[in-house]
Design a protein around this motif. Sequence first.
Motif, short mmCIF file in Angstrom:
data_model
loop_
_atom_site.label_atom_id
_atom_site.label_comp_id
_atom_site.label_asym_id
_atom_site.label_seq_id
_atom_site.Cartn_x
_atom_site.Cartn_y
_atom_site.Cartn_z
N LYS A 13 0.84 -1.20 0.00
CA LYS A 13 0.00 0.00 0.00
C LYS A 13 0.87 1.25 0.00
O LYS A 13 2.02 1.21 0.41
N THR A 14 0.29 2.35 -0.45
CA THR A 14 1.02 3.61 -0.45
C THR A 14 1.38 3.99 0.98
O THR A 14 0.68 3.63 1.93
N ILE A 15 2.48 4.73 1.12
CA ILE A 15 2.89 5.16 2.46
C ILE A 15 2.53 6.61 2.74
O ILE A 15 2.56 7.05 3.88
N VAL A 35 -3.46 3.20 0.34
CA VAL A 35 -4.17 2.84 -0.88
C VAL A 35 -3.43 1.65 -1.48
O VAL A 35 -2.20 1.68 -1.58
N PRO A 36 -4.13 0.59 -1.88
CA PRO A 36 -3.42 -0.54 -2.51
C PRO A 36 -2.59 -0.05 -3.69
O PRO A 36 -3.05 0.74 -4.51
N LEU A 37 -1.35 -0.52 -3.75
CA LEU A 37 -0.41 -0.04 -4.75
C LEU A 37 -0.91 -0.24 -6.17
O LEU A 37 -0.75 0.63 -7.02
N GLY A 38 -1.55 -1.37 -6.44
CA GLY A 38 -2.08 -1.62 -7.78
C GLY A 38 -3.12 -0.58 -8.17
O GLY A 38 -3.12 -0.08 -9.31
N ASP A 84 5.74 7.67 -4.65
CA ASP A 84 5.31 7.05 -3.40
C ASP A 84 5.36 5.52 -3.53
O ASP A 84 5.82 4.84 -2.61
N ALA A 85 4.94 5.01 -4.67
CA ALA A 85 5.01 3.56 -4.91
C ALA A 85 6.46 3.08 -4.89
O ALA A 85 6.76 2.03 -4.32
N MET A 86 7.35 3.85 -5.48
CA MET A 86 8.77 3.46 -5.48
C MET A 86 9.34 3.43 -4.06
O MET A 86 10.16 2.58 -3.74
#
Length: 107
Positions: A13-15, A35-38, A84-86
Motif C-alpha cells: 500500500k502507499t505510504i 491505498v493498494p499499490l495496484g 510514493d510507490a517506489m
Amino acid sequence: MSKTNPHAPSELKTIGFTPFIYCSNQPLFHVTRDVPLGDALAMASDFLFLAKELTRDAAFNRDTDRHIWAAHYLTAMSKAVVDDAMKVLQRPVRTKAESEVERPESN
C-alpha cells in the motif's frame, strides 16, 4: 487469524510520504496513505493517459493554455503516486527473524 504476507504485491500500500503541488514552498497535497499499490498505479496511469491527450490537444489548439495547465497538474499527481510507490518498493524488507526479535524492555 489469517496469515498474509505484507510484502506480497497484492498487500503493498502507499505510504503517503510524497507531496505534490506546492504553494508558498509548502506542499498543498500529499499522496494518501494505505491505498493498494495496484489501484494507485492504475490511477497514475489514467492521469498520464489524460495528460497525454491534453498535451496533444494543446499542440493543435493554440488559442488557450488551459489544456497544458491541466496536463501539468495531472503529471504532477502521477509523478507523486509513482514516487510514493517506489518508496514502498525500495523499502528494506525485514526478515522473519528480524520481525520476531523483541525489543528489550526499558526500566
